[in-house]
Design an enzyme around this catalytic site. Structure first.
Site, PDB file in Angstrom:
ATOM      1  N   ASP A   2       0.821  -1.205   0.000  1.00 42.08           N
ATOM      2  CA  ASP A   2       0.000   0.000   0.000  1.00 42.08           C
ATOM      3  C   ASP A   2       0.861   1.263   0.000  1.00 42.08           C
ATOM      4  O   ASP A   2       1.941   1.278   0.590  1.00 42.08           O
ATOM      5  CB  ASP A   2      -0.913  -0.012   1.237  1.00 42.08           C
ATOM      6  CG  ASP A   2      -2.055   0.977   1.094  1.00 42.08           C
ATOM      7  OD1 ASP A   2      -2.315   1.432  -0.040  1.00 42.08           O
ATOM      8  OD2 ASP A   2      -2.679   1.297   2.116  1.00 42.08           O
ATOM      9  N   ARG A   6       0.011   7.527  -2.961  1.00 37.89           N
ATOM     10  CA  ARG A   6       0.460   8.660  -2.142  1.00 37.89           C
ATOM     11  C   ARG A   6       1.935   8.983  -2.403  1.00 37.89           C
ATOM     12  O   ARG A   6       2.346  10.131  -2.439  1.00 37.89           O
ATOM     13  CB  ARG A   6       0.211   8.372  -0.651  1.00 37.89           C
ATOM     14  CG  ARG A   6      -1.247   8.595  -0.244  1.00 37.89           C
ATOM     15  CD  ARG A   6      -1.557   8.003   1.095  1.00 37.89           C
ATOM     16  NE  ARG A   6      -1.585   6.538   1.010  1.00 37.89           N
ATOM     17  CZ  ARG A   6      -1.499   5.744   2.067  1.00 37.89           C
ATOM     18  NH1 ARG A   6      -1.376   6.264   3.272  1.00 37.89           N
ATOM     19  NH2 ARG A   6      -1.554   4.438   1.909  1.00 37.89           N
ATOM     20  N   ARG A  15      -0.430   8.615 -10.439  1.00 38.39           N
ATOM     21  CA  ARG A  15      -0.479   7.406  -9.594  1.00 38.39           C
ATOM     22  C   ARG A  15       0.215   6.220 -10.277  1.00 38.39           C
ATOM     23  O   ARG A  15       0.830   5.389  -9.620  1.00 38.39           O
ATOM     24  CB  ARG A  15      -1.932   7.055  -9.273  1.00 38.39           C
ATOM     25  CG  ARG A  15      -2.622   8.070  -8.366  1.00 38.39           C
ATOM     26  CD  ARG A  15      -4.072   7.694  -8.142  1.00 38.39           C
ATOM     27  NE  ARG A  15      -4.201   6.385  -7.540  1.00 38.39           N
ATOM     28  CZ  ARG A  15      -4.075   6.132  -6.245  1.00 38.39           C
ATOM     29  NH1 ARG A  15      -3.827   7.116  -5.406  1.00 38.39           N
ATOM     30  NH2 ARG A  15      -4.208   4.913  -5.781  1.00 38.39           N
ATOM     31  N   HIS A  19       2.823   3.102  -9.035  1.00 43.50           N
ATOM     32  CA  HIS A  19       2.725   1.645  -9.245  1.00 43.50           C
ATOM     33  C   HIS A  19       3.992   1.108  -9.918  1.00 43.50           C
ATOM     34  O   HIS A  19       4.454   0.019  -9.581  1.00 43.50           O
ATOM     35  CB  HIS A  19       1.477   1.306 -10.073  1.00 43.50           C
ATOM     36  CG  HIS A  19       0.189   1.653  -9.370  1.00 43.50           C
ATOM     37  ND1 HIS A  19      -0.042   1.320  -8.044  1.00 43.50           N
ATOM     38  CD2 HIS A  19      -0.927   2.302  -9.790  1.00 43.50           C
ATOM     39  CE1 HIS A  19      -1.244   1.756  -7.698  1.00 43.50           C
ATOM     40  NE2 HIS A  19      -1.802   2.359  -8.731  1.00 43.50           N
ATOM     41  N   ASP A  49     -12.005  -5.535  -4.842  1.00 46.95           N
ATOM     42  CA  ASP A  49     -12.639  -4.222  -4.721  1.00 46.95           C
ATOM     43  C   ASP A  49     -11.899  -3.135  -5.507  1.00 46.95           C
ATOM     44  O   ASP A  49     -12.411  -2.021  -5.656  1.00 46.95           O
ATOM     45  CB  ASP A  49     -12.750  -3.834  -3.239  1.00 46.95           C
ATOM     46  CG  ASP A  49     -13.749  -4.727  -2.507  1.00 46.95           C
ATOM     47  OD1 ASP A  49     -14.811  -5.024  -3.096  1.00 46.95           O
ATOM     48  OD2 ASP A  49     -13.470  -5.150  -1.369  1.00 46.95           O
ATOM     49  N   LEU A 113      12.355 -19.634  -3.653  1.00 44.12           N
ATOM     50  CA  LEU A 113      11.282 -18.777  -3.122  1.00 44.12           C
ATOM     51  C   LEU A 113      10.015 -19.030  -3.921  1.00 44.12           C
ATOM     52  O   LEU A 113      10.071 -19.164  -5.145  1.00 44.12           O
ATOM     53  CB  LEU A 113      11.675 -17.290  -3.267  1.00 44.12           C
ATOM     54  CG  LEU A 113      10.618 -16.269  -2.839  1.00 44.12           C
ATOM     55  CD1 LEU A 113      10.467 -16.264  -1.312  1.00 44.12           C
ATOM     56  CD2 LEU A 113      10.989 -14.862  -3.319  1.00 44.12           C
ATOM     57  N   SER A 179      -7.938  -5.350   4.916  1.00 43.86           N
ATOM     58  CA  SER A 179      -8.529  -5.140   3.587  1.00 43.86           C
ATOM     59  C   SER A 179      -8.781  -6.447   2.842  1.00 43.86           C
ATOM     60  O   SER A 179      -8.460  -6.575   1.649  1.00 43.86           O
ATOM     61  CB  SER A 179      -7.651  -4.202   2.737  1.00 43.86           C
ATOM     62  OG  SER A 179      -7.552  -2.949   3.356  1.00 43.86           O
TER      63      SER A 179
HETATM   64  C1  FPP Z   1      -2.086  -0.077  -3.297  1.00 46.23           C
HETATM   65  O1  FPP Z   1      -1.568   1.224  -3.224  1.00 46.23           O
HETATM   66  C2  FPP Z   1      -1.440  -0.763  -4.395  1.00 46.23           C
HETATM   67  C3  FPP Z   1      -2.093  -1.311  -5.455  1.00 46.23           C
HETATM   68  C4  FPP Z   1      -3.573  -1.312  -5.595  1.00 46.23           C
HETATM   69  C5  FPP Z   1      -1.355  -1.902  -6.576  1.00 46.23           C
HETATM   70  C6  FPP Z   1      -0.154  -2.699  -6.190  1.00 46.23           C
HETATM   71  C7  FPP Z   1       0.635  -2.893  -7.386  1.00 46.23           C
HETATM   72  C8  FPP Z   1       1.953  -2.833  -7.456  1.00 46.23           C
HETATM   73  C9  FPP Z   1       2.864  -2.674  -6.300  1.00 46.23           C
HETATM   74  C10 FPP Z   1       2.540  -2.971  -8.795  1.00 46.23           C
HETATM   75  C11 FPP Z   1       3.409  -4.138  -8.906  1.00 46.23           C
HETATM   76  C12 FPP Z   1       2.736  -5.418  -8.843  1.00 46.23           C
HETATM   77  C13 FPP Z   1       3.000  -6.416  -9.694  1.00 46.23           C
HETATM   78  C14 FPP Z   1       2.549  -7.750  -9.362  1.00 46.23           C
HETATM   79  C15 FPP Z   1       3.689  -6.211 -10.959  1.00 46.23           C
HETATM   80  P1  FPP Z   1      -2.531   2.453  -3.510  1.00 46.23           P
HETATM   81  O2  FPP Z   1      -2.504   2.741  -4.950  1.00 46.23           O
HETATM   82  O3  FPP Z   1      -3.876   2.172  -2.939  1.00 46.23           O
HETATM   83  O4  FPP Z   1      -1.811   3.596  -2.731  1.00 46.23           O
HETATM   84  P2  FPP Z   1      -2.527   4.784  -1.940  1.00 46.23           P
HETATM   85  O5  FPP Z   1      -3.226   4.163  -0.760  1.00 46.23           O
HETATM   86  O6  FPP Z   1      -1.374   5.637  -1.540  1.00 46.23           O
HETATM   87  O7  FPP Z   1      -3.465   5.459  -2.892  1.00 46.23           O
END
Ligand code: FPP
Length: 229
Positions: A2, A6, A15, A19, A49, A113, A179
């Site tokens: 998470d 941000r 955003r 990612h 969700d 792993l 969550s």
């Molecule tokens: C939550 O942060 C994160 C996600 C919904 C996406 C997670 C994806 C990655 C880390 C990309 C890499 C993954 C793979 C498998 C290639 P958020 O966007 O909700 O952050 P926020 O709470 O700050 O808005």
């Protein structure tokens, strides 16, 4: 994982840049895990969700998954990492489904792993589907399933080959909630909530958290193995 959004917003970036930085953090964590005694690493990439997010963000994430799954195979194989994906597959774009199948097959012999990526996953849906499947399989049974048996159904409900419990659960980004992640498997997980955003996670932070986990007194409802009380 998470805090990607941000992390990006604080830098004035879209955003999707968060990612992409999240992918780098995932690489660091995957690389560091075997040396820290981690045999299985499960990461929450996309919850059931998360479909509620704007179409552009969902599309960018799906593209990122596809790219990661295709591009990472060589590196994962070289590092002895077996990759599997758990969650629903039927709502994913066909190209992502194909990339999953290929990555799972190509990395199937990895023994250092097991990297498990949750995509279109919800813990409650896994339990619900498991209950439905068990009820259908055991229509004439007068006995309820054992925890182990239902656990196998929970894993099967998300296409997971792994039924093992979660030992250490880390959530980054400062929020203190699960969550809907691996609710069944986390019954006795030790929880760690880190303030750092996921893209800021380093091998050092992971090592410090694993160290803190190792000194936790895990009693599983019994008495302390250390003090007997
Ligand atoms: C939550 O942060 C994160 C996600 C919904 C996406 C997670 C994806 C990655 C880390 C990309 C890499 C993954 C793979 C498998 C290639 P958020 O966007 O909700 O952050 P926020 O709470 O700050 O808005």
């Amino acid at each position: 994982m998470d805090g990607n959004g941000r992390w990006a917003e604080r830098r004035g970036l879209p955003r999707s840049a968060g990612h992409r930085a999240g992918v780098e953090a995932l690489r660091r964590v995957v690389e560091a895990s075997p040396g820290l005694g981690i045999g299985t690493l499960s990461v929450y990439a996309f919850s059931a969700d998360n479909w509620k997010r704007p179409e552009a963000e969902v599309g960018a994430l799906m593209m990122l998954f596809k790219t990661y799954l295709r591009a990472e195979i060589v590196r994962l194989k070289r590092s002895g990492v077996r990759l599997t994906v758990f969650g629903r597959r039927d709502r994913l774009p066909e190209a992502v489904r194909q990339a999953i199948t290929r990555a799972e097959w190509e990395t199937r012999n990895g023994g250092r792993l097991h990297l498990r990526i949750a995509v279109d996953y919800a813990g409650r849906d896994a339990i619900r589907m498991a209950a439905m499947q068990w009820a259908s399989d055991a229509a004439n049974s007068s006995l309820p399933p054992s925890r182990e048996e239902l656990g196998r159904y929970v894993a099967a409900a998300t296409h997971s080959p792994d039924t093992s419990p979660v030992d250490l659960l880390i959530r980054t980004g400062g929020e203190q909630r699960l969550s809907d992640f691996m609710l069944w498997e986390s019954a006795y997980a030790e929880l760690f909530f880190l303030e750092e955003f996921w893209p800021d996670i380093s091998a050092h932070i992971l090592a410090t958290t694993v160290e803190a986990f190792r000194v936790r007194d895990r009693r599983f409802g019994g008495l302390s193995l250390r003090t007997g009380s």
